[in-house]
Design a protein around this motif. Structure first.
Motif, short mmCIF file in Angstrom:
data_model
loop_
_atom_site.label_atom_id
_atom_site.label_comp_id
_atom_site.label_asym_id
_atom_site.label_seq_id
_atom_site.Cartn_x
_atom_site.Cartn_y
_atom_site.Cartn_z
N ARG A 150 21.67 15.06 116.61
CA ARG A 150 20.58 15.67 117.38
C ARG A 150 20.15 14.78 118.54
N ASN A 173 12.90 21.93 112.38
CA ASN A 173 13.85 21.71 113.48
C ASN A 173 13.92 20.22 113.77
N GLU A 183 13.81 19.14 117.64
CA GLU A 183 12.48 19.18 118.24
C GLU A 183 11.56 18.12 117.66
#
Length: 709
Positions: A225, A170, A173
């Motif tokens: 992101r 991910n 994260e």
């Protein structure tokens, strides 16, 4: 890590005075030719620009410190890179990121297409004070209106999300927990809005007529992101951030980066201070604290700014030669092909205009030598054949360049894997001229010996090849070898899947139960060669369907056009898969290299075949006028056939290894404990064991058939 985070981690723009000094220092640095407006746009994002500058000299001028600027060389040319520390919300995802190239309608497709089109990119060119036109190190595009610009950026972000599932971790994260350690590379891109923006009703200025953005050449996913964590989108960074995201009352949009970056930084610092006593892991300020500032690389110069678009893309292609899993086969293939084209341009063996068309950045009509009023099928064919020549060159200079661009061995040692990789690049770039991409493995049909030699298909127009295919074996073979697979795949009549290890029943479009046919692309093409009576009309129908924008119709065994759409089930019935050794009359005349084509071609004439009256309703084609073959002629033919079969076995063995390696990689990425079921593994082993058992006896037999030395 919280101890290393300052009390107010989110930067605000430096004072205007220091922003201007930083811009002046960059503009005066050697090799820099980026537009000043572009630097002024990014200056508010630069954290502590004073740290990047020297002390003032006697004239009061400051310079960039020596370690901030460097030159990066690529196959397409050089560029000047400036290392900076910038606000973590900066950068914009780029619609021209090659990881998502197959999601867009390409300029190389002569049809209108149903997907959103990429904006065309040109060098940023302006007239200087002395009246001379000058090219700067920046890019420029024109869009119809602001909504179109916003939609392009938003779709680029969405397509990145669609491909993020291939990643084994991910990324968002990871940024929250560990920060960003690899810098993104950004290039200046100017967007001009054709629609008049006008003024708003209260008399204040309307939206700008143009926008500067620093687009992510490298690090699109990281940029996406980071901004997701900040709750700001790339479209907003480019065109304006809503007041509500800045903690400011009102429904307006802040366009000036100097203003909204200050408001955002102060708002986030206030949020961060509020949760210090009782940290909230889900709070935006807490999640974004480790990416409040990031390292970045700005492209600020190039000695060949006309090629800047190609240079910055080539700089990101080294990963595509050994790609990460998040690249789809089409995106990877196109990136590889474009890297070759960029290398050709840099070495002066391919002109810019042709390279733009072949890379999909310009319409096929701009290809030099394209006839006026060329049909859609002809336009697609011209581009595809030119791509084939460039990716499998016969010219020695180009052979050296492509070897270096793709990190291959010597041409004489080209491996099956490398040849197939080039074929996939050709197929992936060819599919840009069609409404939707297909699996680029559809092009893995060339023998290794032919791929090593390179391809030089004839310069005959497509309409001439189609017209002459009935009576000209070379024309027919060229159509089958270089066109048929792509044409059939574009209508989903064949695909590159090897099929399951077990045959299964299915119901075709006419409600007839039929076996799901497991066959290779080569088998499909050989089926066309074995029935030219139907194959030639089918090829003509496929080309006509392209020109008329419709679905191709079925063809009878005797070549008549039938009612109903051509389908996969129909193709398998009309051009059935064959196994085992076929009689000489079914093979056609000997397989010989077509003169000047660089391909192994079957010299097949339509007169050699006719539908047997005794086998009406069956897909059996017999020779009508096949010459009587003497024993000596048969022996010569079988020697050639033996070499062909052995070469096919070698290629097939390599392909088995490639498939197994890819299967294991994909299974690991998907988190599968095992790539095959027990039954599938056992059947595969049994098939290989039987094949090896059959082959082992022949090395002992063949030496005794050879003449003593």
């Amino acid at each position: 890590m919280s101890e290393s985070v300052p009390a107010s981690p989110f930067p605000v723009p430096a004072p205007q005075e220091w922003q201007e000094k930083w811009v002046d220092a960059v503009m005066s640095a050697p090799g820099v030719n980026v537009p000043r407006d572009a630097l002024e746009n990014v200056a508010p994002f630069i954290v502590r620009p004073k740290d990047a500058l020297t002390e003032a000299d006697a004239a009061g001028r400051r310079r960039l410190k020596g370690n901030r600027l460097r030159t990066v060389s690529t196959e397409a040319g050089d560029m000047v890179i400036l290392d900076v520390r910038m606000n973590g919300v900066g950068g914009i995802v780029w619609e021209h990121n090659e990881r998502i190239s197959s999601a867009w309608h390409s300029a190389a497709d002569p049809t209108a297409g149903g997907r959103r089109s990429l904006t065309r990119v040109v060098p940023w060119t302006r007239t200087t004070e002395d009246g001379q036109e000058k090219v700067f190190s920046a890019l420029e595009s024109r869009v119809d209106n602001l909504n179109r610009l916003l939609g392009n950026v938003e779709q680029a972000a969405a397509e990145l999300d669609n491909r993020d599932g291939h990643r084994t971790y991910n990324l968002g994260e990871d940024l929250v927990l560990n920060g960003q350690h690899e810098p993104c590379m950004l290039v200046a891109h100017h967007f001009r809005i054709d629609e008049e923006t006008g003024d708003v009703s209260d008399g204040s200025p309307g939206r700008p007529a143009a926008y500067w953005g620093w687009m992510a050449v490298r690090g699109n996913n990281r940029t996406r992101r980071r901004q997701e964590i900040f709750d700001v989108t790339s479209a907003e960074v480019l065109t304006g951030v809503p007041f509500k995201k800045l903690g400011v009352e009102g429904d307006g949009v802040a366009v000036n980066p100097g203003y909204w970056l200050k408001a955002l930084g102060e708002h986030l610092n206030a949020e961060h201070a509020a949760v210090q006593d009782k940290p909230d892991p889900q709070a935006r300020a807490h999640r974004a604290r480790l990416i409040a500032e990031v390292e970045a690389q700005l492209v600020v110069g190039s000695p060949t700014p006309m090629r800047l678009f190609r240079i910055v893309q080539v700089s990101n292609r080294r990963d595509h030669v050994h790609p990460p899993l998040e690249f789809t086969p089409n995106d990877q293939g196109r990136a590889l092909g474009r890297s070759v084209l960029g290398a050709y341009v840099a070495q002066g063996v391919l002109d810019e205009t042709t390279a733009d068309v072949l890379s999909g950045a310009a319409p096929v009509t701009e290809l030099p030598g394209v006839p006026d009023n060329a049909s859609i099928s002809a336009l697609r064919d011209l581009r595809s054949m030119r791509l084939l020549r460039e990716l499998f060159p016969v010219d020695q200079r180009k052979r050296e360049i492509i070897r270096r661009a793709l990190s291959e061995g010597p041409p004489s040692q080209l491996s099956s894997r490398e040849a197939n990789r080039r074929a996939r690049a050709w197929s992936a770039l060819t599919s840009e001229s069609y409404p939707a991409p297909w699996n680029p493995r559809i092009a893995e049909v060339f023998s290794l010996s032919d791929a090593k030699a390179g391809f030089a298909p004839s310069e005959r127009p497509l309409e001439d090849l189609l017209a002459d295919a009935e009576r000209d074996p070379a024309a027919f073979e060229e159509l089958v070898t270089f066109r048929a697979a792509h044409w059939l795949a574009s209508y989903n009549i064949i695909d590159a899947d090897r099929g399951s290890l077990q045959g299964q029943k299915t119901v075709d479009e006419e409600g007839v139960e039929a076996e799901r046919v497991r066959r290779t692309v080569k088998n499909n093409l050989n089926a066309l060669r074995n029935n030219p009576t139907a194959a030639v009309p089918l090829l003509r129908e496929l080309a006509l369907a392209m020109d008329e924008g419709r679905t191709p119709r079925k063809i009878s065994l005797t070549g008549e056009v039938l009612d109903g759409a051509a389908s996969r089930a129909w193709f398998n019935r009309t051009f059935p898969k064959e196994t085992g050794t076929r009689p000489y009359t079914r093979r056609g005349l000997e397989r010989a290299r077509a003169v000047g084509h660089g391909i192994g071609a079957r010299g097949v004439t339509l007169e050699a075949f006719a539908v047997s009256a005794d086998a009406a309703g069956e897909a059996t084609v017999a020779a009508a006028h096949a010459p009587e073959e003497t024993d000596a002629q048969a022996a010569e033919r079988l020697v050639r056939e033996l070499a062909t079969q052995i070469n096919a076995l070698v290629d097939g063995a390599t392909e088995v290894g490639d498939v197994l390696n890819e299967l294991q990689t994909r299974a690991d990425s998907a988190g599968m404990e095992y790539a095959l079921s027990r039954q599938q593994a056992d059947e595969a082993v049994l098939g290989l064991t039987k094949t090896l058992s059959e082959l082992r006896k022949w090395p002992e037999v063949i030496p005794g058939m050879g003449r003593p030395s």
